[in-house]
Scaffold this active site. Structure first.
Site, mmCIF file in Angstrom:
data_model
loop_
_atom_site.group_PDB
_atom_site.id
_atom_site.type_symbol
_atom_site.label_atom_id
_atom_site.label_comp_id
_atom_site.label_asym_id
_atom_site.label_seq_id
_atom_site.Cartn_x
_atom_site.Cartn_y
_atom_site.Cartn_z
ATOM 1 N N THR A 111 0.877 -1.181 0.000
ATOM 2 C CA THR A 111 0.000 0.000 0.000
ATOM 3 C C THR A 111 0.904 1.217 0.000
ATOM 4 O O THR A 111 1.956 1.203 0.634
ATOM 5 C CB THR A 111 -0.860 -0.005 1.284
ATOM 6 O OG1 THR A 111 -1.825 -1.023 1.162
ATOM 7 C CG2 THR A 111 -1.545 1.331 1.525
ATOM 8 N N ARG A 168 -15.041 -6.001 0.064
ATOM 9 C CA ARG A 168 -14.329 -5.537 1.268
ATOM 10 C C ARG A 168 -13.561 -4.236 0.966
ATOM 11 O O ARG A 168 -12.878 -4.114 -0.040
ATOM 12 C CB ARG A 168 -13.359 -6.628 1.738
ATOM 13 C CG ARG A 168 -12.559 -6.259 2.981
ATOM 14 C CD ARG A 168 -11.198 -5.692 2.634
ATOM 15 N NE ARG A 168 -10.347 -5.521 3.807
ATOM 16 C CZ ARG A 168 -9.200 -4.841 3.809
ATOM 17 N NH1 ARG A 168 -8.767 -4.289 2.711
ATOM 18 N NH2 ARG A 168 -8.486 -4.724 4.899
ATOM 19 N N VAL A 169 -13.694 -3.278 1.869
ATOM 20 C CA VAL A 169 -12.946 -2.025 1.764
ATOM 21 C C VAL A 169 -12.116 -1.885 3.035
ATOM 22 O O VAL A 169 -12.612 -2.144 4.131
ATOM 23 C CB VAL A 169 -13.901 -0.821 1.602
ATOM 24 C CG1 VAL A 169 -13.136 0.487 1.680
ATOM 25 C CG2 VAL A 169 -14.651 -0.911 0.263
ATOM 26 N N GLY A 170 -10.860 -1.491 2.881
ATOM 27 C CA GLY A 170 -9.986 -1.347 4.044
ATOM 28 C C GLY A 170 -9.990 0.062 4.609
ATOM 29 O O GLY A 170 -10.896 0.857 4.347
ATOM 30 N N ASP A 171 -8.964 0.369 5.364
ATOM 31 C CA ASP A 171 -8.884 1.671 6.039
ATOM 32 C C ASP A 171 -8.416 2.797 5.127
ATOM 33 O O ASP A 171 -8.748 3.964 5.371
ATOM 34 C CB ASP A 171 -7.896 1.570 7.216
ATOM 35 C CG ASP A 171 -6.494 1.163 6.732
ATOM 36 O OD1 ASP A 171 -6.388 0.167 5.983
ATOM 37 O OD2 ASP A 171 -5.516 1.851 7.089
ATOM 38 N N THR A 174 -0.658 2.141 6.941
ATOM 39 C CA THR A 174 -0.593 0.897 6.181
ATOM 40 C C THR A 174 -0.575 -0.270 7.153
ATOM 41 O O THR A 174 0.055 -0.198 8.203
ATOM 42 C CB THR A 174 0.654 0.834 5.278
ATOM 43 O OG1 THR A 174 0.736 -0.494 4.738
ATOM 44 C CG2 THR A 174 1.943 1.150 6.019
ATOM 45 N N GLY A 175 -1.288 -1.314 6.822
ATOM 46 C CA GLY A 175 -1.339 -2.472 7.700
ATOM 47 C C GLY A 175 -2.675 -3.170 7.569
ATOM 48 O O GLY A 175 -3.402 -2.944 6.589
ATOM 49 N N GLY A 230 -6.041 -3.453 7.671
ATOM 50 C CA GLY A 230 -7.004 -2.356 7.666
ATOM 51 C C GLY A 230 -8.129 -2.442 8.681
ATOM 52 O O GLY A 230 -8.558 -1.420 9.229
HETATM 53 N N1 ASP Z 1 -4.333 -1.068 4.900
HETATM 54 C C1 ASP Z 1 -4.578 -1.747 3.657
HETATM 55 C C2 ASP Z 1 -5.930 -2.418 3.714
HETATM 56 O O1 ASP Z 1 -6.269 -2.988 4.735
HETATM 57 C C3 ASP Z 1 -3.569 -2.788 3.322
HETATM 58 C C4 ASP Z 1 -2.120 -2.444 3.575
HETATM 59 O O2 ASP Z 1 -1.795 -1.356 4.046
HETATM 60 O O3 ASP Z 1 -1.249 -3.270 3.266
HETATM 61 O O4 ASP Z 1 -6.615 -2.415 2.719
#
Ligand code: ASP
Length: 323
Positions: A189, A217-220, A240-241, A243
């Site tokens: 990301t 699905r939608v992340g953060d 990032t991480g 989500g």
């Molecule tokens: N935060 C992103 C998500 O959950 C993924 C990522 O940062 O690697 O969509």
């Protein structure tokens, strides 16, 4: 001379030196440096933080090395669905797109939502129709196909534990599956935060999400306050991480809120959130941030995080592991 700062990330996770070749490491570092220089050259000429953030993110979206734009990971049904957001710390205006499949640079579409519509977030086919109307570059879905990303999906599917049918057991196995998917996913990301010479802060994030994500699905990343936030009173943040954890802890806004309401410094606010609060919950990842005085923070609780910064002296610095 006025302070200018640009910080970027290219994703956090299990990034270990033993899994890297010198060539791969160099490719990541070169691309991050190119992204930093793209944003820096704008800031140096007196351009805005918003322009610098968008330019830096576009460089990484166009590279297959990162999980954003070209190089986005695959959903469970073998598609690429991207999310992005951008926020202007001066006006607190923001724009986001989610689950888009044919927009070459989702960060540019997010900015258009902010500047050319009365809305903050648009999703799916609606967001794509909006992008088409505003002349934003669209591509065929095949543009996003990447052999390595596709193999990652197959690899994760092989390890997937079937969810049990009983209500009580299901939650555990779903959680386990998801945690495992996060560990196995290819990170990447991308995000950028900037302070421009006018004292304005900006933040942006763009992602393909998580490999094997299901059902829209939608992340953060595209959620203002969770993965992306900017406020001239405090700081600009891009996360990032995993989500789901960042959404539940409203991570990006939490950094700003701690600074605004309890006078915390950028370093302690962001460090506590990533290394204490998120870690306790089992949330893996990191963030980049810059405050209104030009201080930066890049905490992460995973093995590594692609990251770097450049400030008034014009020297780009990029890192991958804990160092
Ligand atoms: N935060 C992103 C998500 O959950 C993924 C990522 O940062 O690697 O969509």
């Amino acid at each position: 001379m006025d302070t200018i700062v640009l910080v970027i990330h290219g994703g956090a996770g299990t990034i270990l030196k033993k899994n890297m070749t010198p060539e791969k490491e160099k490719a990541y570092k070169d691309k991050m440096t190119e992204a930093l220089m793209a944003g820096y050259s704008i800031l140096k000429k007196g351009g805005t933080g918003m322009d610098a953030v968008e330019a830096a993110i576009r460089v990484m979206e166009d590279s297959p090395l990162f999980n954003a734009g070209k190089g986005s990971v695959f959903t469970a049904d073998g598609k690429n669905e991207m999310d992005a957001a951008i926020m202007d710390g001066k006006t607190l205006n923001a724009g986001a797109v989610a689950s888009v499949r044919i927009i070459k640079n989702p960060i540019t579409a997010a900015r258009a939502v902010m500047e050319k519509s009365p809305h903050v977030m648009m999703v799916g086919r609606g967001a794509e129709a909006f992008a088409r109307e505003h002349g934003i570059e669209l591509v065929d879905t095949s543009y996003f196909y990447d052999e390595i990303r596709y193999r990652q999906l197959q690899e994760i599917k092989k390890h997937e534990k079937p969810a049990l049918d009983h209500a009580d057991d299901t939650s555990g196995s779903i959680q386990e599956n998801f945690d495992m998917e996060f560990k196995m996913k290819k990170f990447g990301t991308v995000g950028a935060v900037a302070l421009d010479k006018y004292g304005n802060l900006a933040a942006g994030t763009s992602t393909g999400g998580m490999t094997n994500k299901k059902f829209g699905r939608v992340g953060d990343s595209p959620i203002i306050g969770a993965g992306t936030y900017a406020n001239n009173k405090t700081c600009a943040v891009s996360c990032t991480g995993h989500g789901e954890y960042f959404i539940r802890t409203v991570t990006a806004y939490d950094v700003s809120a701690r600074m605004e309401y309890s006078g915390a410094s950028l370093g302690s606010a962001s460090g506590d959130i990533i290394n204490i609060k998120l870690k306790k919950m089992g949330g893996e990842g990191g963030l980049i941030a810059v405050d209104k005085n030009g201080n930066i923070a890049m905490p992460f609780n995973s093995d590594g995080m692609y990251r770097g910064y450049i400030n008034t002296d014009g020297q780009a610095k990029v890192f991958i592991y804990r160092e």
